[in-house]
Design a protein around this motif. Sequence first.
Motif, PDB file in Angstrom:
ATOM      1  N   LYS A  95      -4.044   1.686   7.666  1.00 55.07           N
ATOM      2  CA  LYS A  95      -4.788  -0.200   8.857  1.00 55.07           C
ATOM      3  C   LYS A  95      -3.715  -0.817   8.582  1.00 55.07           C
ATOM      4  O   LYS A  95      -3.017  -1.256   7.275  1.00 55.07           O
ATOM      5  CB  LYS A  95      -5.800  -0.489   7.681  1.00 55.07           C
ATOM      6  N   VAL A  96      -3.178  -1.314   9.119  1.00 55.09           N
ATOM      7  CA  VAL A  96      -1.461  -2.025   8.976  1.00 55.09           C
ATOM      8  C   VAL A  96      -1.138  -3.645   8.554  1.00 55.09           C
ATOM      9  O   VAL A  96      -3.026  -3.733   8.200  1.00 55.09           O
ATOM     10  CB  VAL A  96      -1.411  -2.496  10.412  1.00 55.09           C
ATOM     11  N   ASP A  97      -0.267  -3.161   7.554  1.00 52.03           N
ATOM     12  CA  ASP A  97      -0.753  -4.993   6.717  1.00 52.03           C
ATOM     13  C   ASP A  97      -1.400  -4.709   5.254  1.00 52.03           C
ATOM     14  O   ASP A  97      -1.950  -5.745   5.061  1.00 52.03           O
ATOM     15  CB  ASP A  97      -0.806  -6.205   7.112  1.00 52.03           C
ATOM     16  N   GLN A  98      -2.379  -3.787   5.755  1.00 51.30           N
ATOM     17  CA  GLN A  98      -3.725  -3.887   4.532  1.00 51.30           C
ATOM     18  C   GLN A  98      -2.997  -4.115   2.641  1.00 51.30           C
ATOM     19  O   GLN A  98      -4.005  -4.966   2.037  1.00 51.30           O
ATOM     20  CB  GLN A  98      -4.421  -2.777   4.475  1.00 51.30           C
ATOM     21  N   TRP A  99      -2.443  -4.054   2.786  1.00 49.11           N
ATOM     22  CA  TRP A  99      -1.854  -3.389   1.539  1.00 49.11           C
ATOM     23  C   TRP A  99      -1.705  -5.661   0.996  1.00 49.11           C
ATOM     24  O   TRP A  99      -2.018  -5.896  -0.224  1.00 49.11           O
ATOM     25  CB  TRP A  99      -0.163  -3.110   0.782  1.00 49.11           C
ATOM     26  N   LYS A 100      -1.144  -6.041   1.629  1.00 43.87           N
ATOM     27  CA  LYS A 100      -1.300  -7.950   1.588  1.00 43.87           C
ATOM     28  C   LYS A 100      -2.069  -7.931   0.879  1.00 43.87           C
ATOM     29  O   LYS A 100      -1.504  -9.330   0.166  1.00 43.87           O
ATOM     30  CB  LYS A 100       0.123  -8.112   1.824  1.00 43.87           C
ATOM     31  N   TYR A 101      -3.109  -7.740   1.023  1.00 39.98           N
ATOM     32  CA  TYR A 101      -4.139  -7.961   1.158  1.00 39.98           C
ATOM     33  C   TYR A 101      -4.867  -7.411  -0.532  1.00 39.98           C
ATOM     34  O   TYR A 101      -6.074  -7.946  -1.058  1.00 39.98           O
ATOM     35  CB  TYR A 101      -5.567  -8.379   2.188  1.00 39.98           C
ATOM     36  N   LEU A 102      -5.012  -6.294  -0.662  1.00 41.85           N
ATOM     37  CA  LEU A 102      -4.484  -5.779  -1.743  1.00 41.85           C
ATOM     38  C   LEU A 102      -4.502  -5.919  -2.622  1.00 41.85           C
ATOM     39  O   LEU A 102      -4.461  -4.939  -4.345  1.00 41.85           O
ATOM     40  CB  LEU A 102      -5.152  -4.195  -1.391  1.00 41.85           C
ATOM     41  N   LYS A 103      -3.104  -6.366  -2.557  1.00 42.92           N
ATOM     42  CA  LYS A 103      -1.641  -6.030  -4.275  1.00 42.92           C
ATOM     43  C   LYS A 103      -1.984  -6.543  -5.003  1.00 42.92           C
ATOM     44  O   LYS A 103      -2.138  -6.484  -6.387  1.00 42.92           O
ATOM     45  CB  LYS A 103      -0.721  -6.256  -3.040  1.00 42.92           C
ATOM     46  N   SER A 104      -2.697  -7.786  -4.565  1.00 44.99           N
ATOM     47  CA  SER A 104      -3.104  -8.982  -5.849  1.00 44.99           C
ATOM     48  C   SER A 104      -4.357  -8.150  -6.499  1.00 44.99           C
ATOM     49  O   SER A 104      -4.180  -7.639  -8.224  1.00 44.99           O
ATOM     50  CB  SER A 104      -3.689 -10.415  -5.468  1.00 44.99           C
ATOM     51  N   GLN A 105      -5.383  -7.695  -6.048  1.00 41.21           N
ATOM     52  CA  GLN A 105      -6.306  -7.441  -6.971  1.00 41.21           C
ATOM     53  C   GLN A 105      -5.925  -5.765  -7.912  1.00 41.21           C
ATOM     54  O   GLN A 105      -6.252  -5.804  -8.301  1.00 41.21           O
ATOM     55  CB  GLN A 105      -7.401  -6.443  -5.737  1.00 41.21           C
ATOM     56  N   TYR A 106      -4.931  -5.585  -7.086  1.00 40.65           N
ATOM     57  CA  TYR A 106      -4.013  -3.737  -7.360  1.00 40.65           C
ATOM     58  C   TYR A 106      -3.729  -3.803  -8.511  1.00 40.65           C
ATOM     59  O   TYR A 106      -4.088  -3.648  -9.450  1.00 40.65           O
ATOM     60  CB  TYR A 106      -3.970  -2.877  -6.606  1.00 40.65           C
ATOM     61  N   CYS A 107      -2.780  -5.080  -8.849  1.00 39.31           N
ATOM     62  CA  CYS A 107      -2.598  -5.479  -9.717  1.00 39.31           C
ATOM     63  C   CYS A 107      -3.090  -6.473 -11.341  1.00 39.31           C
ATOM     64  O   CYS A 107      -3.004  -5.697 -12.303  1.00 39.31           O
ATOM     65  CB  CYS A 107      -1.123  -6.789  -9.246  1.00 39.31           C
ATOM     66  N   ASP A 108      -3.902  -7.126 -10.308  1.00 46.29           N
ATOM     67  CA  ASP A 108      -5.088  -7.369 -11.858  1.00 46.29           C
ATOM     68  C   ASP A 108      -6.284  -6.421 -12.044  1.00 46.29           C
ATOM     69  O   ASP A 108      -5.650  -6.014 -13.749  1.00 46.29           O
ATOM     70  CB  ASP A 108      -5.852  -8.076 -10.823  1.00 46.29           C
ATOM     71  N   TYR A 109      -5.634  -5.567 -11.465  1.00 48.14           N
ATOM     72  CA  TYR A 109      -7.279  -3.941 -11.590  1.00 48.14           C
ATOM     73  C   TYR A 109      -6.164  -3.538 -13.019  1.00 48.14           C
ATOM     74  O   TYR A 109      -6.441  -2.565 -14.064  1.00 48.14           O
ATOM     75  CB  TYR A 109      -7.208  -3.282 -10.827  1.00 48.14           C
ATOM     76  N   LYS A 110      -4.963  -2.706 -12.704  1.00 43.85           N
ATOM     77  CA  LYS A 110      -3.661  -2.327 -13.281  1.00 43.85           C
ATOM     78  C   LYS A 110      -3.450  -2.929 -15.014  1.00 43.85           C
ATOM     79  O   LYS A 110      -2.990  -2.006 -15.142  1.00 43.85           O
ATOM     80  CB  LYS A 110      -2.772  -2.636 -12.177  1.00 43.85           C
TER      81      LYS A 110
END
Length: 149
Positions: free
Chosen positions: A40-55
Amino acid sequence: MWDDMSPFWKGYSYLVIKGCAIPIIYWKSVYMSKGGDWRKVDQWKYLKSQYCDYKLIVQAMRRPSPEAFEAAFTVNRKLLSYSIILKCLHQARRAEDSRLAQLARDEYGPEFDALFGYKRGNMWVVKCKAGDIAKQYCKEKGIAYLYEI
């Protein structure tokens, strides 16, 4: 689940590609990749913050152990909320990054600008983010950076 090496991995993920469940640890690579009709185009910019928090949460839970994590974030026999734990972890990370960045500046003195930077076009840019400096300092010294899995 963060990765498929955990004893808690049950083969389930919100991200499934061609029938294969993708553990969260690989999501950045998946979403940043250039190809694939599943992307999905540009999906990462929406998930990045949650990904980093979970990490950050996973790193804290694994170091030194889930039991130590629980003990550190339990008050009156009740585990603190996700948002409070995350706030505490972000504060601790910022403090550690600042400490390491200052250590690098003090240790390298006048050589700091030449060592802690990068080339942007034809210009040399000195790093100013404490986290970037801390990561490089740890790499230079051969010590583990606490916030890497």
